[in-house]
Structure formats: C-alpha cells, structure tokens
Design an enzyme around this catalytic site. Structure first.
Site, PDB file in Angstrom:
ATOM      1  N   SER A 109      62.721  38.161  15.541  1.00  0.00           N
ATOM      2  CA  SER A 109      62.748  39.545  15.067  1.00  0.00           C
ATOM      3  C   SER A 109      63.568  39.672  13.783  1.00  0.00           C
ATOM      4  O   SER A 109      64.661  39.118  13.678  1.00  0.00           O
ATOM      5  CB  SER A 109      63.370  40.444  16.146  1.00  0.00           C
ATOM      6  OG  SER A 109      63.557  41.737  15.630  1.00  0.00           O
ATOM      7  N   LYS A 124      56.581  48.358  24.771  1.00  0.00           N
ATOM      8  CA  LYS A 124      56.329  49.594  24.006  1.00  0.00           C
ATOM      9  C   LYS A 124      55.618  50.676  24.843  1.00  0.00           C
ATOM     10  O   LYS A 124      55.742  51.857  24.557  1.00  0.00           O
ATOM     11  CB  LYS A 124      55.480  49.293  22.771  1.00  0.00           C
ATOM     12  CG  LYS A 124      56.238  48.640  21.638  1.00  0.00           C
ATOM     13  CD  LYS A 124      55.328  48.560  20.425  1.00  0.00           C
ATOM     14  CE  LYS A 124      55.974  47.843  19.274  1.00  0.00           C
ATOM     15  NZ  LYS A 124      55.178  47.929  18.041  1.00  0.00           N
ATOM     16  N   ASN A 139      58.285  52.947  19.872  1.00  0.00           N
ATOM     17  CA  ASN A 139      59.025  51.790  19.329  1.00  0.00           C
ATOM     18  C   ASN A 139      60.441  52.163  18.901  1.00  0.00           C
ATOM     19  O   ASN A 139      61.208  51.296  18.497  1.00  0.00           O
ATOM     20  CB  ASN A 139      58.264  51.136  18.172  1.00  0.00           C
ATOM     21  CG  ASN A 139      58.342  51.932  16.886  1.00  0.00           C
ATOM     22  OD1 ASN A 139      58.651  53.125  16.892  1.00  0.00           O
ATOM     23  ND2 ASN A 139      58.069  51.287  15.774  1.00  0.00           N
ATOM     24  N   GLY A 158      47.630  47.602  19.526  1.00  0.00           N
ATOM     25  CA  GLY A 158      48.708  48.548  19.239  1.00  0.00           C
ATOM     26  C   GLY A 158      48.797  48.936  17.769  1.00  0.00           C
ATOM     27  O   GLY A 158      48.954  50.121  17.441  1.00  0.00           O
ATOM     28  N   ALA A 159      48.695  47.945  16.874  1.00  0.00           N
ATOM     29  CA  ALA A 159      48.821  48.239  15.442  1.00  0.00           C
ATOM     30  C   ALA A 159      47.650  49.114  14.988  1.00  0.00           C
ATOM     31  O   ALA A 159      47.835  50.081  14.230  1.00  0.00           O
ATOM     32  CB  ALA A 159      48.873  46.950  14.636  1.00  0.00           C
ATOM     33  N   TYR A 192      52.280  39.914   7.975  1.00  0.00           N
ATOM     34  CA  TYR A 192      53.271  39.708   6.904  1.00  0.00           C
ATOM     35  C   TYR A 192      53.688  38.251   6.790  1.00  0.00           C
ATOM     36  O   TYR A 192      54.413  37.886   5.880  1.00  0.00           O
ATOM     37  CB  TYR A 192      54.495  40.611   7.101  1.00  0.00           C
ATOM     38  CG  TYR A 192      55.000  40.652   8.526  1.00  0.00           C
ATOM     39  CD1 TYR A 192      55.817  39.662   9.030  1.00  0.00           C
ATOM     40  CD2 TYR A 192      54.601  41.690   9.379  1.00  0.00           C
ATOM     41  CE1 TYR A 192      56.252  39.700  10.347  1.00  0.00           C
ATOM     42  CE2 TYR A 192      55.029  41.737  10.700  1.00  0.00           C
ATOM     43  CZ  TYR A 192      55.855  40.741  11.176  1.00  0.00           C
ATOM     44  OH  TYR A 192      56.273  40.767  12.475  1.00  0.00           O
ATOM     45  N   GLY A 249      51.452  43.177   5.205  1.00  0.00           N
ATOM     46  CA  GLY A 249      52.125  44.016   6.202  1.00  0.00           C
ATOM     47  C   GLY A 249      53.632  44.149   6.055  1.00  0.00           C
ATOM     48  O   GLY A 249      54.274  44.822   6.873  1.00  0.00           O
TER      49      GLY A 249
HETATM   50  P1  NAP Z   1      47.470  43.510  19.995  1.00  0.00           P
HETATM   51  O1  NAP Z   1      47.842  44.824  20.568  1.00  0.00           O
HETATM   52  O2  NAP Z   1      47.525  42.293  20.826  1.00  0.00           O
HETATM   53  O3  NAP Z   1      45.968  43.656  19.391  1.00  0.00           O
HETATM   54  C1  NAP Z   1      45.322  42.577  18.765  1.00  0.00           C
HETATM   55  C2  NAP Z   1      43.895  42.973  18.378  1.00  0.00           C
HETATM   56  O4  NAP Z   1      43.335  41.862  17.697  1.00  0.00           O
HETATM   57  C3  NAP Z   1      43.007  43.275  19.570  1.00  0.00           C
HETATM   58  O5  NAP Z   1      42.099  44.287  19.231  1.00  0.00           O
HETATM   59  C4  NAP Z   1      42.273  41.955  19.790  1.00  0.00           C
HETATM   60  O6  NAP Z   1      40.952  42.107  20.264  1.00  0.00           O
HETATM   61  C5  NAP Z   1      42.182  41.412  18.386  1.00  0.00           C
HETATM   62  N1  NAP Z   1      42.161  39.941  18.428  1.00  0.00           N
HETATM   63  C6  NAP Z   1      43.134  39.145  18.913  1.00  0.00           C
HETATM   64  N2  NAP Z   1      42.778  37.829  18.785  1.00  0.00           N
HETATM   65  C7  NAP Z   1      41.526  37.846  18.256  1.00  0.00           C
HETATM   66  C8  NAP Z   1      40.612  36.824  17.915  1.00  0.00           C
HETATM   67  N3  NAP Z   1      40.910  35.520  18.081  1.00  0.00           N
HETATM   68  N4  NAP Z   1      39.428  37.181  17.380  1.00  0.00           N
HETATM   69  C9  NAP Z   1      39.121  38.495  17.207  1.00  0.00           C
HETATM   70  N5  NAP Z   1      39.936  39.516  17.520  1.00  0.00           N
HETATM   71  C10 NAP Z   1      41.139  39.187  18.033  1.00  0.00           C
HETATM   72  O7  NAP Z   1      48.375  43.179  18.724  1.00  0.00           O
HETATM   73  P2  NAP Z   1      49.055  44.220  17.691  1.00  0.00           P
HETATM   74  O8  NAP Z   1      50.401  44.573  18.161  1.00  0.00           O
HETATM   75  O9  NAP Z   1      48.067  45.292  17.390  1.00  0.00           O
HETATM   76  O10 NAP Z   1      49.274  43.257  16.421  1.00  0.00           O
HETATM   77  C11 NAP Z   1      48.171  42.785  15.701  1.00  0.00           C
HETATM   78  C12 NAP Z   1      48.586  42.179  14.358  1.00  0.00           C
HETATM   79  O11 NAP Z   1      49.242  43.173  13.584  1.00  0.00           O
HETATM   80  C13 NAP Z   1      49.570  41.012  14.488  1.00  0.00           C
HETATM   81  O12 NAP Z   1      49.242  40.077  13.487  1.00  0.00           O
HETATM   82  C14 NAP Z   1      50.917  41.636  14.181  1.00  0.00           C
HETATM   83  O13 NAP Z   1      51.818  40.724  13.593  1.00  0.00           O
HETATM   84  C15 NAP Z   1      50.508  42.706  13.169  1.00  0.00           C
HETATM   85  N6  NAP Z   1      51.441  43.845  13.186  1.00  0.00           N
HETATM   86  C16 NAP Z   1      52.118  44.122  12.041  1.00  0.00           C
HETATM   87  C17 NAP Z   1      52.992  45.180  12.008  1.00  0.00           C
HETATM   88  C18 NAP Z   1      53.729  45.460  10.732  1.00  0.00           C
HETATM   89  O14 NAP Z   1      54.704  46.225  10.748  1.00  0.00           O
HETATM   90  N7  NAP Z   1      53.295  44.914   9.609  1.00  0.00           N
HETATM   91  C19 NAP Z   1      53.195  45.982  13.135  1.00  0.00           C
HETATM   92  C20 NAP Z   1      52.481  45.670  14.317  1.00  0.00           C
HETATM   93  C21 NAP Z   1      51.602  44.583  14.322  1.00  0.00           C
HETATM   94  P3  NAP Z   1      40.594  42.460  21.800  1.00  0.00           P
HETATM   95  O15 NAP Z   1      40.725  43.957  21.896  1.00  0.00           O
HETATM   96  O16 NAP Z   1      39.220  41.952  21.947  1.00  0.00           O
HETATM   97  O17 NAP Z   1      41.600  41.729  22.645  1.00  0.00           O
END
Ligand code: NAP
Length: 295
Positions: free
Chosen positions: A24, A75, A96, A139-140, A235, A256
C-alpha cells in the site's frame, strides 16, 4: 525529521485496514500530507486477517481512531459498521474512507471523486456530454461509472467478461441516475463499434497490470477513432500496453496514478476539513511518479 520527533500524546491516529497491505502506498501518501500541512497526525497500516475484521473495527473505535481508509477485501463488509453513509458510497456499494466523530462512523467513497479530479486535471476536459466505454465491472468500474454519471456523461457502455456483473452496474445507474447505460460481453461482435463510437475509453480490468504487462483489454492491432481519450486505472506499470497503443496512435492517455493520489487527497480533506493545495499535490505526483521504486 524522524517520526519519534513528531508523535506526541496528542497525535491523531489514521490508518488503513485491509489484507494484504505490504504494497500500500497510503501510509507514505498520508504521512507526506501530515508533514506538508503541519498536521499532528500519523498514518499506519492496520493489517487485519479475515475473521478479525469486527474485532479490528471495535478496537479502532475503542482507541478513538481519528479516521481510516478501507481496502481489499473489506470495502463492502465495512458498510455494516457505518452509522452514516454518503450518497456516492451507497450507490457504489463500497466505503474506502471512514471518519470517526465521537464514536459515530461516517463512510465515504473517494474513488469516484479521485477519478473525476484526475480525469479533469490531466485531460483538461469535462466528462459532461461524453460517451464513455468502460472495460470491467468490478469495484473500480462501479466507482468510475457513478462519478461519470453524476458529472453528466451522456452514455456509459460497459464491456465485461461476466456480463451479469456489467448488468448490475447498468441497473444501479438506471435506477439512480440520468445516464444512458448498456452492457456487452467481451465476445460480443458489436464491441468493436461500441469502442470506436466512445469519446473516453477506460480500462478498469487488471489486464496489463504488473507482472502480466503484455495483456490488454483490447486485442491489437485495433484502430482507435481520432480524438478519443484513453484512461487506464492501472498505475503499475505507468504505461500499460493499452496506453502505449493509444500513444502510438496519437491519442491523449492517462494512467491510474492520478486517481490513486486524488482519492487519497480527498480522504485526507474529509478527515481534516482542509483543502490540499495544488503545489502539495504536485509534490505527491513527483514522489509517486516511479512506483516501481516504492511498491
Ligand atoms: P475487481 O473488483 O476485482 O474487478 C476486476 C474486473 O476486471 C472485473 O470486472 C473482472 O471481470 C475483470 N477481469 C479480471 N480479470 C480479467 C481477465 N483476465 N480478463 C477479463 N476481465 C478480467 O477489481 P477492481 O478493484 O475494480 O480493480 C481493477 C483494476 O483497477 C486493478 O488493476 C486495480 O489496480 C485498478 N484500480 C486502480 C485504482 C486507482 O486509484 N488508480 C483504484 C481501484 C482499482 P469479471 O466481472 O468477469 O470477474
């Protein structure tokens, strides 16, 4: 200056609760804000294993924690312990940021604001009236979709591997906001045209994230439309394949890091009731520019 020189009997306690927490960046980000703003507070990791979450929340209340962030996997669970939840956090279905006011916990979600602030500052554009395509429905994606809908985006098209997860977001948006929304499965032949028609294309899947840096939500070669903006919530690395392809085609691209920094800044503003000035935010961007050296 060392922490032993600054922590006193009056120091406010802040932190982040989650599992894992080793990577983190929040402690560094918030302690930098404490130092830059001269606020007597310290931010530490509250590493909490599954099964211990309720104990941890009760403990934080018992020791009068000032405020805390909540990250994976809590969360959603934390909502059960919140006394008052903000409208945005309720729509997103995740908290969060928590502020403790005399034993009452106020829950917020700063990811939507973090994304919007980053998008506007880093592209110089308003999302109002724009057609947006979002890859992913986790979530994102939910936070970003709520942020965009509340800033009057005209249409949100979600493309996701599991189409039912996308439909959950579409249902939430149509029940609570004015935005037009739709959802497609990643193998739907219409996706290509949907992507080409978007003004803003956002990746919220982990495809392209370290260490799987060769993956991407779009199969290349793919010709984007002119003037499209690409935003990747990832990011690390700072330039994913998705971003690199956009750059090659002359498009405006954003990673990001800004969302990450602005969501943290917004949380800090909620806890402390201050406005963080842009020169301090610039300093945060400089510190976190090369995340490979930090996480
Ligand atoms: P999450 O809740 O686990 O959601 C991930 C999403 O991606 C789901 O819709 C999932 O599809 C899809 N996915 C996962 N693996 C996949 C694959 N191999 N092929 C196709 N689709 C796939 O995760 P999250 O918290 O939203 O985070 C997602 C990304 O955003 C991460 O890279 C994280 O680091 C980034 N993020 C960045 C910030 C920031 O502040 N910049 C904040 C939060 C998250 P399914 O619905 O089919 O499972």
């Amino acid at each position: 200056m060392k922490i032993t020189d600054t922590v006193t009997g009056k120091t406010k306690l802040l932190g982040v609760i989650g599992d894992p927490l080793e990577h983190s960046i929040s402690p560094k980000l918030h302690n930098t804000l404490n130092r830059c703003l001269g606020i007597d507070a310290v931010y530490v990791p509250f590493h909490t294993k599954k099964g211990q979450f309720e104990h941890a929340i009760n403990g934080l209340l018992a020791i009068n924690v000032y405020g805390f962030n909540v990250t994976i996997p809590y969360k959603n669970d934390v909502i059960n312990y919140i006394h008052t939840i903000s409208k945005k956090a309720a729509l997103i279905g995740a908290v969060n940021t928590v502020k403790n006011v005399n034993g009452r916990l106020y829950g917020y979600n700063t990811d939507a604001d973090g994304f919007i602030k980053s998008f506007m500052e880093e592209t110089g554009m308003e999302p109002g009236g724009k057609k947006v395509v979002i890859f992913g429905a986790g979530g994102a994606a939910r936070a970003i979709a709520v942020g965009l809908a509340l800033r009057d985006a005209s249409k949100i098209s979600i493309i996701n591997r599991t189409v039912t997860n996308g439909y959950n977001i579409v249902r939430m948006l149509s029940n609570n906001t004015d935005v037009i929304s739709e959802c497609f499965s990643t193998d739907d032949p219409e996706c290509c045209q949907v992507i080409k028609r978007g003004d803003i294309i956002i990746n919220t899947t982990p495809l392209g994230m370290y260490p799987k840096i060769d993956s991407s939500p779009i199969s290349f070669p793919f010709e984007f439309s002119s003037n499209q903006i690409l935003y990747d919530a990832i990011y690390n690395p700072s330039s994913t394949k998705f971003i690199q392809e956009g750059k090659k085609q002359g498009l405006k691209t954003v990673n990001g890091l800004g969302m990450l920094i602005y969501q943290g800044v917004r949380a800090y503003e909620i806890w402390m009731g201050v406005k963080v000035e842009s020169k301090i935010i610039e300093k945060l961007f400089n510190i976190f520019q090369n995340l490979d050296n930090i996480i």
